[in-house]
Motif scaffolding. Structure first.
Motif, PDB file in Angstrom:
ATOM      1  N   ALA A 333      12.628  59.502 -48.150  1.00 50.88           N
ATOM      2  CA  ALA A 333      13.106  60.866 -48.352  1.00 50.88           C
ATOM      3  C   ALA A 333      12.625  61.461 -49.671  1.00 50.88           C
ATOM      4  O   ALA A 333      12.267  62.635 -49.743  1.00 50.88           O
ATOM      5  N   ARG A 334      12.627  60.647 -50.733  1.00 46.43           N
ATOM      6  CA  ARG A 334      12.324  61.182 -52.066  1.00 46.43           C
ATOM      7  C   ARG A 334      10.837  61.228 -52.372  1.00 46.43           C
ATOM      8  O   ARG A 334      10.410  62.037 -53.206  1.00 46.43           O
ATOM      9  N   VAL A 335      10.042  60.377 -51.744  1.00 46.41           N
ATOM     10  CA  VAL A 335       8.625  60.294 -52.109  1.00 46.41           C
ATOM     11  C   VAL A 335       7.717  60.591 -50.911  1.00 46.41           C
ATOM     12  O   VAL A 335       6.926  61.530 -50.938  1.00 46.41           O
ATOM     13  N   VAL A 336       7.836  59.794 -49.848  1.00 45.03           N
ATOM     14  CA  VAL A 336       6.905  59.915 -48.725  1.00 45.03           C
ATOM     15  C   VAL A 336       7.011  61.284 -48.076  1.00 45.03           C
ATOM     16  O   VAL A 336       5.993  61.914 -47.737  1.00 45.03           O
ATOM     17  N   LEU A 337       8.233  61.768 -47.898  1.00 43.29           N
ATOM     18  CA  LEU A 337       8.439  63.042 -47.202  1.00 43.29           C
ATOM     19  C   LEU A 337       8.652  64.211 -48.163  1.00 43.29           C
ATOM     20  O   LEU A 337       9.196  65.243 -47.780  1.00 43.29           O
ATOM     21  N   ALA A 338       8.213  64.068 -49.401  1.00 43.24           N
ATOM     22  CA  ALA A 338       8.375  65.160 -50.370  1.00 43.24           C
ATOM     23  C   ALA A 338       7.534  66.371 -50.000  1.00 43.24           C
ATOM     24  O   ALA A 338       7.805  67.494 -50.426  1.00 43.24           O
ATOM     25  N   GLY A 339       6.516  66.164 -49.194  1.00 41.82           N
ATOM     26  CA  GLY A 339       5.664  67.264 -48.762  1.00 41.82           C
ATOM     27  C   GLY A 339       4.598  66.746 -47.825  1.00 41.82           C
ATOM     28  O   GLY A 339       4.577  65.564 -47.477  1.00 41.82           O
ATOM     29  N   PRO A 340       3.700  67.617 -47.379  1.00 37.53           N
ATOM     30  CA  PRO A 340       2.614  67.157 -46.503  1.00 37.53           C
ATOM     31  C   PRO A 340       1.704  66.193 -47.250  1.00 37.53           C
ATOM     32  O   PRO A 340       1.623  66.219 -48.479  1.00 37.53           O
ATOM     33  N   GLY A 341       1.035  65.312 -46.496  1.00 35.69           N
ATOM     34  CA  GLY A 341       0.189  64.331 -47.155  1.00 35.69           C
ATOM     35  C   GLY A 341      -0.885  63.791 -46.254  1.00 35.69           C
ATOM     36  O   GLY A 341      -1.073  64.240 -45.122  1.00 35.69           O
ATOM     37  N   GLU A 342      -1.561  62.785 -46.799  1.00 38.80           N
ATOM     38  CA  GLU A 342      -2.708  62.212 -46.096  1.00 38.80           C
ATOM     39  C   GLU A 342      -2.266  61.060 -45.198  1.00 38.80           C
ATOM     40  O   GLU A 342      -1.090  60.830 -44.963  1.00 38.80           O
ATOM     41  N   ALA A 343      -3.261  60.295 -44.767  1.00 41.87           N
ATOM     42  CA  ALA A 343      -3.020  59.263 -43.758  1.00 41.87           C
ATOM     43  C   ALA A 343      -2.107  58.153 -44.254  1.00 41.87           C
ATOM     44  O   ALA A 343      -1.385  57.535 -43.466  1.00 41.87           O
ATOM     45  N   ASP A 344      -2.115  57.877 -45.585  1.00 42.75           N
ATOM     46  CA  ASP A 344      -1.290  56.773 -46.085  1.00 42.75           C
ATOM     47  C   ASP A 344       0.191  57.046 -45.898  1.00 42.75           C
ATOM     48  O   ASP A 344       0.993  56.128 -45.698  1.00 42.75           O
ATOM     49  N   LEU A 345       0.584  58.354 -45.943  1.00 46.74           N
ATOM     50  CA  LEU A 345       1.979  58.705 -45.735  1.00 46.74           C
ATOM     51  C   LEU A 345       2.391  58.489 -44.284  1.00 46.74           C
ATOM     52  O   LEU A 345       3.494  58.000 -43.997  1.00 46.74           O
ATOM     53  N   VAL A 346       1.522  58.846 -43.372  1.00 40.29           N
ATOM     54  CA  VAL A 346       1.798  58.618 -41.948  1.00 40.29           C
ATOM     55  C   VAL A 346       1.891  57.118 -41.672  1.00 40.29           C
ATOM     56  O   VAL A 346       2.775  56.650 -40.940  1.00 40.29           O
ATOM     57  N   THR A 347       1.009  56.353 -42.279  1.00 36.59           N
ATOM     58  CA  THR A 347       1.041  54.894 -42.103  1.00 36.59           C
ATOM     59  C   THR A 347       2.349  54.312 -42.644  1.00 36.59           C
ATOM     60  O   THR A 347       2.940  53.415 -42.033  1.00 36.59           O
ATOM     61  N   ALA A 348       2.799  54.847 -43.781  1.00 36.66           N
ATOM     62  CA  ALA A 348       4.059  54.367 -44.365  1.00 36.66           C
ATOM     63  C   ALA A 348       5.233  54.636 -43.433  1.00 36.66           C
ATOM     64  O   ALA A 348       6.114  53.783 -43.256  1.00 36.66           O
ATOM     65  N   LEU A 349       5.265  55.822 -42.829  1.00 35.28           N
ATOM     66  CA  LEU A 349       6.341  56.153 -41.898  1.00 35.28           C
ATOM     67  C   LEU A 349       6.340  55.218 -40.689  1.00 35.28           C
ATOM     68  O   LEU A 349       7.395  54.756 -40.239  1.00 35.28           O
ATOM     69  N   LYS A 350       5.152  54.938 -40.169  1.00 33.69           N
ATOM     70  CA  LYS A 350       5.072  54.083 -38.990  1.00 33.69           C
ATOM     71  C   LYS A 350       5.470  52.645 -39.318  1.00 33.69           C
ATOM     72  O   LYS A 350       6.133  51.969 -38.540  1.00 33.69           O
ATOM     73  N   ARG A 351       5.050  52.177 -40.479  1.00 38.13           N
ATOM     74  CA  ARG A 351       5.335  50.794 -40.852  1.00 38.13           C
ATOM     75  C   ARG A 351       6.806  50.582 -41.214  1.00 38.13           C
ATOM     76  O   ARG A 351       7.307  49.456 -41.109  1.00 38.13           O
ATOM     77  N   PHE A 352       7.473  51.624 -41.672  1.00 35.82           N
ATOM     78  CA  PHE A 352       8.883  51.454 -42.042  1.00 35.82           C
ATOM     79  C   PHE A 352       9.719  51.070 -40.832  1.00 35.82           C
ATOM     80  O   PHE A 352      10.753  50.407 -40.968  1.00 35.82           O
ATOM     81  N   ARG A 353       9.272  51.483 -39.642  1.00 32.27           N
ATOM     82  CA  ARG A 353      10.007  51.100 -38.431  1.00 32.27           C
ATOM     83  C   ARG A 353      10.062  49.583 -38.290  1.00 32.27           C
ATOM     84  O   ARG A 353      11.062  49.022 -37.827  1.00 32.27           O
ATOM     85  N   GLY A 354       8.983  48.902 -38.693  1.00 28.96           N
ATOM     86  CA  GLY A 354       8.961  47.453 -38.623  1.00 28.96           C
ATOM     87  C   GLY A 354       9.879  46.787 -39.633  1.00 28.96           C
ATOM     88  O   GLY A 354      10.188  45.597 -39.513  1.00 28.96           O
TER      89      GLY A 354
END
Length: 610
Positions: A333-354
């Motif tokens: 909430a505080r860092v990854v989703l602070a705003g739009p971003g590149e592919a590393d942010l999308v990867t972080a969101l997907k990996r957090f599910r694991g």
């Protein structure tokens, strides 16, 4: 530049907190009489005094406030026999000690010697003695054939210098301290785990460093407040003085106190990785980086004052699961989703599910096991305070799991084929994750509340925390709340007192008296504190089952207050309801003879040692 500014602000806040604590501690010291050399300035009876009635208690008055001490006061007769007296009680702002004379047959005429020993923790023991004479009044008998009515209950003095005078740890401040410690540690440990397993690129973001420093500061401050609350309770000082390391000695006398000290030191040392989170992705420093937060997590295996050895590993696993879930979501909430971003942010969101799904399963599984250990059966789920908080926590965890699952499903469906994080999905997902975090914070609040609450267990489904008795005098001028239990023969009883009306009292006394049998009554001095109590390790036992009367007496600002009383039932030792033939615990009176090396009783006045 941003890192230096954040570090400067952090150091400024910590120094402000430190000097504020020192200032408040100095103010508290200025308002409270200081301790000094231990010396007796007066005794009751006086040294060499001749009495015509047996003294009900023996009192030593000291020249200054007593520090943390162990005290022994003994009474012996002319035959060098040790007589029965109660435990030493500190009163009069800890400038006096008293013991109650407990001789069932009274004291016969003759000479008596009182010996006392005070053993401070930080200096050599101090001892002394004084003597008095008891003469028989006209028309009374002498010797051991006393006319005292032996059917009177034995008066048992309970408590001592270790009794709790405040309730910071179990009160609101203690709960807030535990909440901040939970949030800070979970936020830091979970974020480090997320970075190490799923988002190594996150260490390059300034927001990541700020988030971890903030989590570290919150967790360290919360751990300090928790430690200060316990130290203040055990030492009988203010919360500000409890923050000073010089007040932590009393906390180190208990396992829970040692745990809080270790937790605070581990959190304080974690600043090394909070300022440089890249150390968790460096193979040469990864394990050392997890050392501080990991040690702090381990201490939660002993998160309660009393833990069974089997519940310790599940307490650790429960905190690890919560941290991985809550801390990872907070970083999202505080860092990854602070705003739009590149592919590393999308990867972080997907990996957090694991990470989130296994963490959820670990949290639920370990929580169920812990509840089974502490709850003591399903019957306590809705009829105890601990059980009701547990039900509320279960509902909150279910809500958090529902929102979290919805968030993971949103990521899976909306971001499965995209390599960047668009602004609108990022904003929508951030709001939803914030909701998840808020519910998680509420779960941690309930966890902190449960930690401070008295938990029933399989051995005692009748804890003191659910045995609250509100007593009021007939005219309504004296009102108190006395919480005590278990109400069962042979079980160690925990007692807590709260003054409701008037605001202050002196010479307070709680008396438990049996109605059905000639058994020992119990007296608990209150010493004027509006909150007062002790745990089962300092308590007493009910010697007989049946109907008992609790009576509270005290002196108010305008004189003696009318008594407040009520009745209650004490169950048999096996937990069954009392019967007309009550079960009792044998209370044989034994007499210990003083060795021949002890000086004989001498009625010549002897000055107390300084």
């Amino acid at each position: 530049m941003h890192r230096r500014r954040a570090l400067l602000l952090l150091l400024t806040g910590l120094f402000t907190l430190l000097f504020s604590s020192l200032g408040l501690g100095a103010l508290a010291n200025a308002q409270t009489p200081t301790t000094g050399p231990i010396s007796v300035i007066a005794t009751t009876p006086a040294d060499g005094e001749t009495l015509t009635a047996a003294p009900p208690e023996i009192i030593l008055n000291f020249a200054a406030i007593l520090p943390d001490i162990e005290a022994v006061i003994q009474l012996q007769n002319a035959n060098k026999e040790l007589l029965n007296v109660g435990q030493p009680i500190a009163f009069n702002n800890r400038t006096s000690l008293k013991v109650r004379v407990l001789e069932q047959t009274g004291l016969p005429a003759g000479g008596y010697l009182v010996t006392w020993l005070v053993r401070p923790k930080d200096s050599k023991p101090i001892s002394g003695k004084f003597a008095f004479i008891l003469e028989a009044p006209d028309g009374s008998t002498t010797g051991t054939d006393s006319t005292t009515d032996t059917t009177e209950p034995i008066k048992i003095e309970t408590g001592g210098l270790g009794l709790t005078k405040s309730n910071y740890s179990g009160g609101f401040l203690g709960m807030i301290g535990r909440l901040l410690a939970y949030i800070g540690l979970a936020g830091l440990a979970g974020a480090l785990l997320f970075v190490a397993l799923a988002w190594a690129e996150g260490v390059e973001y300034v927001l990541t460093v700020r988030h971890m420093i903030a989590a570290w500061a919150i967790g360290t401050f919360g751990s300090l407040v928790s430690l200060a609350a316990l130290s203040a309770d055990m030492k009988g000082v203010s919360l500000a003085r409890g923050m000073l390391p010089t007040s932590w000695g009393s906390a180190l006398d208990t396992t829970y106190g040692k745990v809080l000290v270790i937790r605070f030191l581990a959190m304080a040392a974690s600043v090394w990785v909070a300022r440089h989170p890249e150390r968790v992705v460096d193979p040469t420093s990864r394990w050392m980086a997890f050392g501080g937060p990991g040690l702090a997590l381990i201490t939660y295996g002993w998160s309660r004052h009393s833990e069974g050895i089997l519940s310790v590993p599940f307490g650790i696993l429960h905190m690890v699961g919560i941290s991985a879930w809550f801390g990872g979501a907070a970083l999202l909430a505080r860092v990854v989703l602070a705003g739009p971003g590149e592919a590393d942010l999308v990867t972080a969101l997907k990996r957090f599910r694991g990470i989130a799904l296994p963490a959820l399963g670990l949290t639920v599984f370990s929580g169920i096991i812990e509840a089974a250990f502490h709850l003591g059966g399903a019957r306590n789920l809705l009829n105890t305070g601990y059980g009701k908080i547990l039900v509320l926590k279960i509902l909150a965890v279910a809500a958090m799991a529902f929102v979290g699952t919805a968030n993971r499903q949103f990521v899976r469906s909306r971001l499965a084929r995209t390599r960047t994080l668009p602004p609108r999905p990022a904003q929508r997902l951030r709001k939803s994750v914030r909701t998840e975090i808020m519910i998680g914070a509420f779960v941690l609040l309930l966890t902190g509340w449960m930690t401070g609450a008295k938990a029933p267990d399989a051995g005692s489904s009748d804890p003191a925390a659910v045995n609250k008795n509100t007593l009021m005098s007939d005219d309504g001028t004296f009102k108190v709340e006395v919480t005590f239990g278990p109400k069962k023969v042979g079980a160690q009883v925990e007692v807590h007192f709260r003054l409701l009306k008037p605001k202050t009292i002196t010479n307070g006394l709680i008396a438990f008296t049996p109605n059905d049998v000639n058994a020992a009554s119990i007296e608990v001095p209150i010493e004027g504190s509006p909150r007062y109590g002790f745990g089962p390790d300092q308590g007493f036992v009910f010697p007989a089952s049946g109907t008992w009367t609790i009576t509270v007496t005290a002196t108010g600002p305008d004189g003696d207050l009318p008594a407040a009383s009520g009745q209650f039932a004490v169950r048999n030792q096996d937990g069954s309801e009392p019967t007309p033939t009550s079960s009792t615990i044998a209370t044989d009176i034994t007499r210990q003879t003083v060795p021949d090396t002890t000086e004989p009783v001498d009625t010549t006045p002897v000055k107390a040692a300084n």
